[in-house]
Design an enzyme around this catalytic site. Structure first.
Site, mmCIF file in Angstrom:
data_model
loop_
_atom_site.group_PDB
_atom_site.id
_atom_site.type_symbol
_atom_site.label_atom_id
_atom_site.label_comp_id
_atom_site.label_asym_id
_atom_site.label_seq_id
_atom_site.Cartn_x
_atom_site.Cartn_y
_atom_site.Cartn_z
ATOM 1 N N THR A 141 0.879 -1.187 0.000
ATOM 2 C CA THR A 141 0.000 0.000 0.000
ATOM 3 C C THR A 141 0.911 1.231 0.000
ATOM 4 O O THR A 141 1.345 1.663 -1.048
ATOM 5 C CB THR A 141 -0.965 -0.003 1.209
ATOM 6 O OG1 THR A 141 -0.225 -0.202 2.405
ATOM 7 C CG2 THR A 141 -2.004 -1.085 1.067
ATOM 8 N N LYS A 167 3.940 -6.954 3.804
ATOM 9 C CA LYS A 167 3.687 -5.547 3.505
ATOM 10 C C LYS A 167 3.353 -4.876 4.828
ATOM 11 O O LYS A 167 2.839 -5.500 5.760
ATOM 12 C CB LYS A 167 2.558 -5.349 2.496
ATOM 13 C CG LYS A 167 1.177 -5.766 2.929
ATOM 14 C CD LYS A 167 0.347 -4.820 3.747
ATOM 15 C CE LYS A 167 0.361 -3.395 3.310
ATOM 16 N NZ LYS A 167 -0.571 -2.594 4.205
ATOM 17 N N THR A 178 1.142 -7.782 13.305
ATOM 18 C CA THR A 178 0.936 -6.586 12.501
ATOM 19 C C THR A 178 1.084 -6.844 10.999
ATOM 20 O O THR A 178 1.930 -7.606 10.594
ATOM 21 C CB THR A 178 1.963 -5.538 12.925
ATOM 22 O OG1 THR A 178 2.253 -5.727 14.301
ATOM 23 C CG2 THR A 178 1.450 -4.155 12.742
ATOM 24 N N GLU A 262 6.258 4.583 7.167
ATOM 25 C CA GLU A 262 5.788 5.770 6.437
ATOM 26 C C GLU A 262 6.633 6.987 6.801
ATOM 27 O O GLU A 262 6.649 7.425 7.951
ATOM 28 C CB GLU A 262 4.317 6.018 6.735
ATOM 29 C CG GLU A 262 3.435 5.022 5.993
ATOM 30 C CD GLU A 262 1.968 5.071 6.405
ATOM 31 O OE1 GLU A 262 1.158 4.471 5.702
ATOM 32 O OE2 GLU A 262 1.650 5.699 7.431
ATOM 33 N N ASN A 385 -0.067 10.592 5.428
ATOM 34 C CA ASN A 385 -1.325 10.212 6.061
ATOM 35 C C ASN A 385 -2.409 11.268 5.964
ATOM 36 O O ASN A 385 -3.586 10.981 6.183
ATOM 37 C CB ASN A 385 -1.076 9.782 7.499
ATOM 38 C CG ASN A 385 -0.490 8.393 7.520
ATOM 39 O OD1 ASN A 385 -1.135 7.462 7.053
ATOM 40 N ND2 ASN A 385 0.737 8.268 7.984
#
Lengths: 390, 390
Positions: A141, A167, A178, A262, A385
């Protein structure tokens, strides 16, 4: 290459960016299966489906989409998850009870089943022993790169192989399985032993990382073992050897996830030593690892150890702040709760410039320890985000 | 203006930017005093000093510096905190046991006492009934504006006044007396009653806000009541009336803190209703309010309610995800755990464009509720905190 496994991926059109978004992993003979899942009380449809199906201990295939989590989608979501597995089962001539599903992406939107239905024949047609890299891309993603690790082990005369993909980049924190991870091995092992090995390897790997302290509704780790190598794990020593290999492989993937967190620019191990109990050590390490102020200081390469002490102080664990020592790698920056001065701070700042380092916190309350891997908190994390769905 | 109180502020040179950084608040007659402090296990020297001194229930003055937290500074830090109060006591001719200290700023650096010693005479010389605005400026750190609220109340024939200042912009979360706040009133009230009113007002105001989930080592709220208005709080009704006024004033300051949260562009109330217990409602509201993913979605003005549901799911509270309704102001965006469609989402996105709004989460498990004020999580939050010490 892992004997008896094939994989493939295609662009079904679920991701807005036109990248691969549908993957299929197949074991030609039925494989023993094990799985661990998110501990979040909100669970996506495919998670609920897989948990039911895992009780048989047998799996032929996993079908995975990215771009949509199929979560908070009601009865239709469950029906869609079942339909995904049925489509895959038909295409590879399997019983759909032996097909698992996984989804990752935006929560709360219905899955576009027309696109999946149209894509499955091509997906199945592309299955190949070399398809793992494409599948690892299709499950991404916000990940910036696919995450694949392979390993080999020996049981007596026989060699077996293991290939794992994962991922995960955001909505990551310890105390659960997770993200998505799929592991294929040609070892022969009973489903119950496989489950035990997975639970313990997961505990030492994916449950010891954090990116942003949020947890997902879709986390799934599945391991398939099809026995095609001829190697058999039967004795306790065999099982221990396999569990070690699995822990090693999942540990590498876990680190890759944090490194690709991220917006992350750094991967930092927070290690609390000499705590009264392991639970205390974990709680303290997790609190420091999830502190926004600690993580922004890492991003700023600022040896602001006061924020580490302040985070320790809210971890809910009794300790003596005036006893604490803190190291950045091998630079002692805090001794007995006080700063070690400008020279130490300059040396610690050098450590902070590195991409990866260890913060060791000695709380001098006992002899237990725990560590957690975290990343820094950057401007890009917020940008990623704030814009995720648009 | 509150009778019998004076305040002043100067630049002592503790802040690198050359702004005001030392404040003094004085009650000319001895005042009854109450205080609440950080629950963090690591406590700055002035916090520890004030807690000892508060047992007398009497206070003449508060001396406050910004730019340095005087925390993790060992025995020297305690000596410096005492010395600050001694300098103030000498300048106003008071017993130093009746002077409180507060500090805010970087943790782990020794206080520059020479600068404070040099500044105190000028500070005391500048004391004035109009000095509150200057003092409110001097206690700021990353705050972008001073925070002052005043109020008036009536006891029988007599009117009394109240003036309160606060600072706080980061390292803010519920479950403690967050930040610094000083309240002066000319009401006559016993120290024990004052303490009770403060604890309850604090619980309903400063303990219900969050900015980044981190907590401070220096949080201090002090209330001084010197009786100079002639109004006396004696009966239970008087005490209730005062407690209400205090709660109202602290509530306004609490909202000002969130509105001025580091990098914040929005102030959002998270309200959980129909929970099984108040504790459950608080836990759920706090988890949503502290979620990085929820807060970055607010910043991005993205009605990504899936992140709210995912945060609820990790709050450690049992609930039925398929029962939950969510509103953004009066727009229902989730009904029974599922999205209400594109029209609702477009309307919710309009709400998100506002500077302040309420997210109401109906968990349909009972009849209890709780709310918390939070802000969004912006690119500037990261920038501010990556650069804080440099």
């Amino acid at each position: 290459m892992v004997k008896g496994f094939r994989a493939a991926a295609v662009c079904a059109g679920l991701k807005k960016n036109g990248k691969k978004d549908l993957a299929l992993i197949v074991s030609d003979p039925p494989a023993a299966a094990a799985g661990v899942f998110t501990q979040n009380r909100v669970q996506a449809a495919p998670v609920r489906l897989d948990k039911q199906r895992l009780s048989s201990g047998v799996c032929r295939a996993i079908i995975v989409n990215s771009g949509n989590a199929n979560c908070c989608t009601g009865d239709q979501g469950m029906e869609d998850a079942r339909a995904m597995t049925r489509l895959a089962a038909e295409a590879i001539n399997a019983d759909d009870a032996h097909v698992m599903a996984a989804s990752t992406g935006v929560i709360g939107q219905p899955l576009n089943m027309d696109k999946i239905r149209a894509a499955v024949p091509g997906l199945a047609g592309g299955l190949s022993p070399d398809g793992f890299e494409a599948a690892a891309e299709a499950i991404m993603t916000t990940d910036t790169r696919p995450k694949l690790v392979s390993g080999q082990g020996q049981m007596g005369e026989k060699t077996y192989s293991l290939a794992a993909m994962a991922k995960g980049s955001g909505m990551i924190r310890p105390d659960m399985a997770t993200m998505l991870c799929f592991v294929c091995t040609d070892l022969e092992i009973a489903a119950v032993d496989l489950q035990q090995a997975l639970v313990s390897a997961n505990e030492a790997s994916f449950n010891r990382i954090t990116i942003d302290g949020d947890t997902s509704t879709n986390d799934t780790v599945l391991v398939l073992a099809n026995g095609q190598s001829g190697a058999q794990a039967k004795t306790p020593a065999d099982l221990r050897a396999f569990a070690e290999l699995l822990e090693n492989v999942l540990g590498k993937l876990a680190r890759m996830i944090v490194e690709d967190g991220e917006g992350a620019t750094k991967c930092v191990e927070i290690s609390v030593i000499n705590a009264e109990s392991r639970e205390n050590a974990r709680q303290m390490a997790d609190t420091v690892a999830n502190s926004s102020l600690v993580k922004t200081a890492f991003f700023g390469e600022d040896a602001n150890w006061g924020r580490i002490i302040a985070a320790l102080g809210r971890a809910g664990v009794k300790f003596d702040p005036d006893a604490v020592d803190i190291w950045f790698d091998d630079v002692k920056i805090v001794e007995k709760g006080m700063g070690c001065g400008d020279t130490a701070e300059a040396a610690a700042t050098e450590v902070l410039r590195k991409k990866t380092f260890v913060v060791t916190i000695d709380v001098k309350s006992g002899s237990q320890q725990a560590a957690v891997l975290t990343c820094d908190f950057s401007v890009d994390y917020v940008k990623i985000n704030a814009d995720y769905r648009s």
